[in-house]
Design a protein around this motif. Structure first.
Motif, mmCIF file in Angstrom:
data_model
loop_
_atom_site.group_PDB
_atom_site.id
_atom_site.type_symbol
_atom_site.label_atom_id
_atom_site.label_comp_id
_atom_site.label_asym_id
_atom_site.label_seq_id
_atom_site.Cartn_x
_atom_site.Cartn_y
_atom_site.Cartn_z
ATOM 1 N N ASN A 31 0.417 -16.557 -24.771
ATOM 2 C CA ASN A 31 0.437 -17.495 -23.664
ATOM 3 C C ASN A 31 -0.991 -17.978 -23.408
ATOM 4 O O ASN A 31 -1.912 -17.174 -23.320
ATOM 5 N N ALA A 32 -1.171 -19.286 -23.312
ATOM 6 C CA ALA A 32 -2.493 -19.855 -23.010
ATOM 7 C C ALA A 32 -2.349 -20.800 -21.825
ATOM 8 O O ALA A 32 -1.397 -21.582 -21.757
ATOM 9 N N GLU A 33 -3.275 -20.688 -20.886
ATOM 10 C CA GLU A 33 -3.283 -21.548 -19.705
ATOM 11 C C GLU A 33 -4.711 -22.002 -19.440
ATOM 12 O O GLU A 33 -5.639 -21.211 -19.528
ATOM 13 N N TRP A 34 -4.857 -23.267 -19.096
ATOM 14 C CA TRP A 34 -6.166 -23.810 -18.759
ATOM 15 C C TRP A 34 -6.026 -24.591 -17.465
ATOM 16 O O TRP A 34 -5.241 -25.536 -17.382
ATOM 17 N N PHE A 35 -6.774 -24.192 -16.450
ATOM 18 C CA PHE A 35 -6.746 -24.859 -15.149
ATOM 19 C C PHE A 35 -8.002 -25.705 -14.996
ATOM 20 O O PHE A 35 -9.108 -25.239 -15.270
ATOM 21 N N ILE A 36 -7.817 -26.953 -14.581
ATOM 22 C CA ILE A 36 -8.935 -27.873 -14.379
ATOM 23 C C ILE A 36 -9.065 -28.074 -12.864
ATOM 24 O O ILE A 36 -8.354 -28.882 -12.266
ATOM 25 N N PRO A 37 -9.955 -27.304 -12.204
ATOM 26 C CA PRO A 37 -10.016 -27.306 -10.736
ATOM 27 C C PRO A 37 -10.405 -28.649 -10.122
ATOM 28 O O PRO A 37 -9.969 -28.966 -9.009
ATOM 29 N N GLU A 38 -11.175 -29.448 -10.831
ATOM 30 C CA GLU A 38 -11.613 -30.735 -10.266
ATOM 31 C C GLU A 38 -10.434 -31.661 -9.949
ATOM 32 O O GLU A 38 -10.532 -32.514 -9.068
ATOM 33 N N ASN A 40 -7.051 -30.232 -9.861
ATOM 34 C CA ASN A 40 -5.916 -29.342 -9.556
ATOM 35 C C ASN A 40 -4.794 -29.478 -10.578
ATOM 36 O O ASN A 40 -3.620 -29.586 -10.232
ATOM 37 N N LEU A 41 -5.152 -29.479 -11.843
ATOM 38 C CA LEU A 41 -4.196 -29.684 -12.915
ATOM 39 C C LEU A 41 -4.281 -28.525 -13.903
ATOM 40 O O LEU A 41 -5.368 -28.064 -14.229
ATOM 41 N N GLY A 42 -3.118 -28.071 -14.359
ATOM 42 C CA GLY A 42 -3.077 -26.998 -15.333
ATOM 43 C C GLY A 42 -2.318 -27.419 -16.578
ATOM 44 O O GLY A 42 -1.346 -28.172 -16.497
ATOM 45 N N LEU A 43 -2.771 -26.946 -17.718
ATOM 46 C CA LEU A 43 -2.086 -27.156 -18.989
ATOM 47 C C LEU A 43 -1.690 -25.784 -19.512
ATOM 48 O O LEU A 43 -2.455 -24.826 -19.375
ATOM 49 N N ALA A 67 0.667 -29.626 -11.659
ATOM 50 C CA ALA A 67 -0.286 -30.045 -10.628
ATOM 51 C C ALA A 67 -0.103 -29.138 -9.425
ATOM 52 O O ALA A 67 1.026 -28.744 -9.102
ATOM 53 N N GLN A 68 -1.199 -28.802 -8.767
ATOM 54 C CA GLN A 68 -1.138 -27.909 -7.614
ATOM 55 C C GLN A 68 -1.615 -28.615 -6.352
ATOM 56 O O GLN A 68 -2.363 -29.586 -6.409
ATOM 57 N N ASP A 69 -1.159 -28.093 -5.217
ATOM 58 C CA ASP A 69 -1.572 -28.578 -3.895
ATOM 59 C C ASP A 69 -1.259 -30.060 -3.705
ATOM 60 O O ASP A 69 -2.065 -30.808 -3.140
ATOM 61 N N LEU A 70 -0.088 -30.504 -4.144
ATOM 62 C CA LEU A 70 0.279 -31.918 -4.001
ATOM 63 C C LEU A 70 0.777 -32.246 -2.598
ATOM 64 O O LEU A 70 0.349 -33.216 -1.988
ATOM 65 N N LEU A 79 5.934 -30.239 -15.408
ATOM 66 C CA LEU A 79 6.823 -30.763 -16.433
ATOM 67 C C LEU A 79 6.548 -29.973 -17.707
ATOM 68 O O LEU A 79 5.387 -29.805 -18.100
ATOM 69 N N ALA A 80 7.620 -29.477 -18.340
ATOM 70 C CA ALA A 80 7.454 -28.675 -19.552
ATOM 71 C C ALA A 80 8.507 -29.062 -20.581
ATOM 72 O O ALA A 80 9.612 -29.492 -20.234
#
Length: 144
Positions: A31-38, A40-43, A67-70, A79-80
């Motif tokens: 499992n790989a996850e990358w969060f882009i805080p600028e 609020n998006l995760g891949l 997407a977080q905190d929408l 979406l997956a």
């Protein structure tokens, strides 16, 4: 590793009448996850495989974005897309699924979520509801 998470899993056990498997089963995943805080998006991406002593196998992968905190703090909209690899095809059709999901914190340690899925080569629609709870039996005194 900062905003990047990489996890591996290995499990083994005996199949049961409940899951329809016979003999010894073993499975692994990554499992790989990358969060882009600028933004609020995760891949995320996942791969898993299951092998049994009886010779049955299963392989699948999932890729997605969330997407977080929408709409409120700590909510998630995502979406997956996932699919079983060709060795799992049924009648020449490779099973796949497209999922739109949303969840939020209802109470501390309790998330509520909704999902819409298109399965079976995106021909069948499903709606779902899920609840996820957590219990911290060993609180960390250094956290507020």
């Amino acid at each position: 590793m900062g905003d990047f998470v990489l996890r591996g899993t290995f499990v083994t056990g005996n199949g049961s009448q409940f899951d329809g498997a016979k003999g010894r089963l073993s499975g692994y995943g990554i499992n790989a996850e990358w969060f882009i805080p600028e933004v609020n998006l995760g891949l995320f991406g996942r791969y898993g495989a299951l092998n049994s002593a009886a010779g049955s196998e299963g392989n699948n992968y999932v890729i997605g974005i969330s997407a977080q905190d929408l709409f409120m703090q700590d909510d998630r909209l995502g979406l997956a897309y996932g699919r079983n690899l060709p060795l799992n095809s049924i009648d020449g059709l490779t099973p796949d699924v497209l999922e739109l999901f949303y969840d939020f914190v209802a109470l501390p340690n309790l998330r509520i979520g909704f999902t819409l899925q298109q399965r079976n080569q995106l021909q069948d629609s499903y709606a779902g509801f899920r609840i996820r709870g957590g219990l911290d039996i060993l609180p960390n005194p250094s956290l507020p």
